[in-house]
Design an enzyme around this catalytic site. Structure first.
Site, short mmCIF file in Angstrom:
data_model
loop_
_atom_site.label_atom_id
_atom_site.label_comp_id
_atom_site.label_asym_id
_atom_site.label_seq_id
_atom_site.Cartn_x
_atom_site.Cartn_y
_atom_site.Cartn_z
N GLY A 52 6.52 5.27 1.11
CA GLY A 52 7.97 5.15 1.18
C GLY A 52 8.57 4.45 -0.02
O GLY A 52 9.47 3.64 0.10
N THR A 111 10.32 5.29 -3.99
CA THR A 111 11.39 6.20 -4.40
C THR A 111 11.01 7.65 -4.07
O THR A 111 11.82 8.42 -3.54
CB THR A 111 11.65 6.06 -5.92
N ALA A 112 9.75 8.01 -4.35
CA ALA A 112 9.34 9.40 -4.14
C ALA A 112 9.37 9.75 -2.64
O ALA A 112 9.90 10.79 -2.25
CB ALA A 112 7.94 9.62 -4.70
N SER A 148 3.96 1.12 4.22
CA SER A 148 3.48 -0.22 4.56
C SER A 148 4.24 -1.27 3.76
O SER A 148 4.15 -1.31 2.52
CB SER A 148 1.99 -0.31 4.25
N GLU A 206 14.31 2.74 -13.00
CA GLU A 206 15.73 2.45 -12.84
C GLU A 206 16.62 3.26 -13.76
O GLU A 206 17.83 3.18 -13.66
CB GLU A 206 15.95 0.95 -13.09
N ALA A 207 16.02 4.02 -14.67
CA ALA A 207 16.83 4.84 -15.57
C ALA A 207 16.56 6.31 -15.27
O ALA A 207 15.43 6.69 -14.97
CB ALA A 207 16.48 4.53 -17.02
N LYS A 210 24.79 5.99 -17.69
CA LYS A 210 23.88 6.12 -18.84
C LYS A 210 24.24 7.37 -19.63
O LYS A 210 24.28 8.47 -19.09
CB LYS A 210 22.44 6.21 -18.32
N LEU A 221 4.21 8.99 -8.35
CA LEU A 221 3.04 8.44 -9.04
C LEU A 221 1.74 8.99 -8.48
O LEU A 221 0.71 8.98 -9.16
CB LEU A 221 3.08 6.91 -8.97
N ILE A 226 11.42 10.06 -12.12
CA ILE A 226 12.21 10.36 -10.92
C ILE A 226 12.65 11.82 -10.96
O ILE A 226 12.65 12.51 -9.94
CB ILE A 226 13.40 9.39 -10.80
P1 FAD Z 1 5.46 3.60 -5.16
O1 FAD Z 1 6.76 3.01 -5.45
O2 FAD Z 1 4.23 2.88 -5.61
O3 FAD Z 1 5.38 3.81 -3.59
C1 FAD Z 1 4.16 4.04 -2.94
C2 FAD Z 1 4.39 3.95 -1.45
O4 FAD Z 1 3.17 4.27 -0.79
C3 FAD Z 1 4.81 2.59 -0.95
O5 FAD Z 1 5.76 2.71 0.07
C4 FAD Z 1 3.52 2.01 -0.37
O6 FAD Z 1 3.76 1.09 0.64
C5 FAD Z 1 2.90 3.28 0.18
N1 FAD Z 1 1.46 3.20 0.38
C6 FAD Z 1 0.48 3.19 -0.56
N2 FAD Z 1 -0.72 3.09 0.03
C7 FAD Z 1 -0.50 3.05 1.36
C8 FAD Z 1 -1.34 2.95 2.49
N3 FAD Z 1 -2.65 2.85 2.38
N4 FAD Z 1 -0.76 2.91 3.72
C9 FAD Z 1 0.60 3.00 3.85
N5 FAD Z 1 1.43 3.10 2.83
C10 FAD Z 1 0.89 3.12 1.59
N6 FAD Z 1 10.87 6.49 -13.46
C11 FAD Z 1 12.08 6.87 -13.91
O7 FAD Z 1 12.54 7.96 -13.57
N7 FAD Z 1 12.80 6.05 -14.73
C12 FAD Z 1 12.32 4.87 -15.18
O8 FAD Z 1 13.01 4.16 -15.89
C13 FAD Z 1 11.03 4.49 -14.78
N8 FAD Z 1 10.47 3.34 -15.22
C14 FAD Z 1 9.19 3.04 -14.86
C15 FAD Z 1 8.55 1.94 -15.43
C16 FAD Z 1 7.22 1.67 -15.10
C17 FAD Z 1 6.54 0.52 -15.74
C18 FAD Z 1 6.55 2.46 -14.16
C19 FAD Z 1 5.14 2.15 -13.75
C20 FAD Z 1 7.17 3.54 -13.58
C21 FAD Z 1 8.47 3.85 -13.95
N9 FAD Z 1 9.10 4.97 -13.44
C22 FAD Z 1 10.33 5.35 -13.89
C23 FAD Z 1 8.45 5.77 -12.43
C24 FAD Z 1 9.04 5.42 -11.07
O9 FAD Z 1 8.93 4.05 -10.84
C25 FAD Z 1 8.29 6.17 -10.00
O10 FAD Z 1 8.25 7.53 -10.35
C26 FAD Z 1 9.01 6.05 -8.71
O11 FAD Z 1 9.25 4.72 -8.40
C27 FAD Z 1 8.21 6.67 -7.61
O12 FAD Z 1 7.16 5.84 -7.24
P2 FAD Z 1 6.36 6.25 -5.96
O13 FAD Z 1 7.29 6.33 -4.82
O14 FAD Z 1 5.58 7.48 -6.31
O15 FAD Z 1 5.30 5.08 -5.78
#
Ligand code: FAD
Length: 505
Positions: free
Chosen positions: A14, A16-17, A40, A50-51, A79, A333, A346
């Site tokens: 849960g 952003t993705a 979790s 954030e961008a 932006k 990710l 994003i």
């Molecule tokens: P996460 O935010 O890591 O979420 C993972 C989720 O899975 C969480 O809810 C966690 O609790 C859950 N989870 C994991 N394992 C378990 C488990 N075993 N049981 C239950 N739940 C679990 N993107 C942009 O578009 N613009 C930007 O400026 C940008 N800057 C960034 C800078 C950095 C340094 C990084 C690393 C990334 C950046 N990104 C940016 C990418 C962006 O942050 C991600 O694409 C976006 O936040 C999506 O992340 P996510 O939801 O895939 O992963």
């Protein structure tokens, strides 16, 4: 949509993705699918991101979210592009702006007229012909201001607080029937026959079953990577940065309507202005500097007081060989990561969701064609973005600096070699296969990084030499005049939020 197999979608994660997927599915599949999201709080999210780029409007408009409400709830700012400071060489900067630069004449692209004007000695910097750049340089912003004139509207995206965005999307999704389950996924159960994912096991006892799974578990890639064992394609040889330090700071005196990406000894620093704070980070290659040095450099270059200690995030650039395997699609990710240089992650979540909605039928027994086209198009999209990011690093003139010397020695992907060859020859460019960045983006970064064509296309010779100078000067003046008349970014936001009235400068 066929109703032969009711969709029972389980989203793992849960961040952003996960919440983007949940909100979009609830909006567009709500009548055909039951949607459960497992996350979790104990694990948390990556907490950055954030961008954005202008395609974010498709999400906001698609979900029917009011723009002012979006601004208010996510503490967003606007932006207009990204300023790249010291990338080509120390002391040099340019803005990669969204939208159009200049104006083409018939079939003649603007950059060709600019190249010819440059040859004639009558052209200014390329950015001088972009309204976005002119507005950005003056901290000005407005929506729909180009209308009716010779210039297009400002093209824009947002900076926002990632945690607030996820919270907003969560509310949206839950109001539309998405069930949220709190718990740690300890085990992923597979069907003994098909190998498909059958259920997520939480805390060793609760079983969340479904017939279609979305892996949004972040870098862990719990379903696609760990369970289905889809290999990771490592792109470190092209994009060597592997660590980021993120730290929020108090808002600076200016609220720039653009992101800053400032080159550093072994990477670069981002600065993202929000309404209530500034997001900062330092992305670097650990082979060329240490966390301590990188952290000190970051803290020394904040515009306001740090609001926390820098938080390190390790990453490997690359992607899963397939984004969709069996009955599981990875987004965010969990699918892969390219560093945030052009704010594309994003967007990749968004385009993955869009692509999935385009090919997902109700008959889960017949997904082979959908899976194949999804994987092929996703790979193309990722590779084209990769090439664009690599360009920023390799085309540098920072001779004598080990990290930047290394970047110039990187063996380029063949697709980028071709792009560079065409551009170097005469500023030529062909958009391939729906690639995200268009010629205006490539041209701004090529020129900004010092990749200058030897000549121009014969197309530009269709305009008389003595008309080019006047044409360019008229355009540049129009950009300056228009930008000067716009409200300041901070005032515009206040106006949208119903705070003190927007004042014209
Ligand atoms: P996460 O935010 O890591 O979420 C993972 C989720 O899975 C969480 O809810 C966690 O609790 C859950 N989870 C994991 N394992 C378990 C488990 N075993 N049981 C239950 N739940 C679990 N993107 C942009 O578009 N613009 C930007 O400026 C940008 N800057 C960034 C800078 C950095 C340094 C990084 C690393 C990334 C950046 N990104 C940016 C990418 C962006 O942050 C991600 O694409 C976006 O936040 C999506 O992340 P996510 O939801 O895939 O992963």
């Amino acid at each position: 949509m066929s109703t032969s197999a009711p969709l029972d979608i389980v989203i793992a994660g849960g961040g952003t993705a996960g919440w983007m997927a949940a909100a979009t599915f609830a909006r567009f599949l709500g009548r055909h699918a039951s949607i459960t999201l497992v996350e979790s709080d104990a694990i948390g999210t990556v907490g950055v991101g954030e961008a954005t780029i202008p395609q974010i409007h498709n999400l906001i408009i698609g979900l029917g979210i009011d723009q002012a409400e979006f601004l208010r709830r996510t503490n967003a700012s606007f932006k207009l592009g990204i300023e790249f400071v010291d990338w080509q060489r120390v002391g040099h900067s340019y803005i990669h702006s969204f939208g159009q630069v200049g104006r083409g004449v018939g079939l003649i692209p603007f950059r060709q007229l600019w190249l010819r004007g440059r040859g004639l000695g009558v052209a200014d910097d390329y950015g001088s012909y972009s309204l976005n750049v002119a507005a950005a340089e003056r901290d000005r912003f407005a929506i729909g201001e180009g209308r009716g004139g010779s210039l297009p509207d400002l093209a824009y995206a947002y900076h926002f607080d990632a945690a607030l965005l996820a919270a907003m999307l969560r509310d949206y999704a839950e109001e539309r029937g998405v069930r949220r389950v709190e718990g740690i996924i300890g085990h992923v159960e597979r069907d003994g026959g098909t190998g498909d994912i059958a259920a997520l096991m939480l805390d060793g006892e609760r079983r969340i079953s479904g017939n279609f799974f979305i892996d949004c578990t972040g870098f862990r890639s719990l379903l696609l990577g760990q369970t289905l064992e889809v290999p990771f394609i490592d792109w470190t040889r092209w994009l060597p940065c592997d660590t980021a330090l993120a730290v929020p700071s108090e808002t600076g005196a200016r609220m720039r309507p653009y992101t800053q990406a400032m080159a550093r000894d072994a990477g670069w620093q981002w600065r993202i202005p929000l309404q209530h704070r500034t997001g900062n980070g330092h992305v670097f290659c650990s082979a060329f500097t240490s966390v301590d040095k990188a952290s000190a450099l970051l803290l020394a270059n904040l515009e306001g007081k740090a609001l926390a200690d820098p938080r390190p995030i390790r990453f490997t650039t690359g992607h899963r060989r397939e984004y969709w395997s069996h009955n599981c699609v990875a987004l965010g990710l969990a699918a892969g990561f390219m560093e945030p240089l052009e704010s594309t992650s994003i967007h990749l979540v968004q385009s993955g969701i869009g692509r999935l909605l385009n090919v997902l039928s109700g008959d889960l027994g017949k997904l082979d064609a959908a899976r194949s086209v999804f994987n092929r198009l996703s790979t193309i999209e990722w590779e084209r973005i990769r090439d664009f990011l690599v360009l920023h690093y390799v085309a540098n003139e920072r001779v004598g600096e080990p990290f930047w010397d290394h970047c110039r020695s990187i063996e380029l992907p063949a697709t980028l070699v071709e792009k560079l060859a065409l551009f170097r020859e005469a500023g030529l460019f062909m958009r391939e296969e729906d690639e995200l960045f268009l010629d205006d983006s490539w041209a701004q970064v090529m020129i900004g990084q010092g990749v200058l064509p030897q000549t121009w296309s014969p197309l530009a010779d269709n305009v008389a030499a003595d008309e080019i100078g006047l044409f360019l000067e008229t355009l540049a003046r129009a950009c300056r005049v228009k930008a000067e008349a716009l409200p300041h970014h901070r005032q515009f936001i206040a106006g949208m939020l119903g705070e003190p009235a927007v004042q014209r400068a």
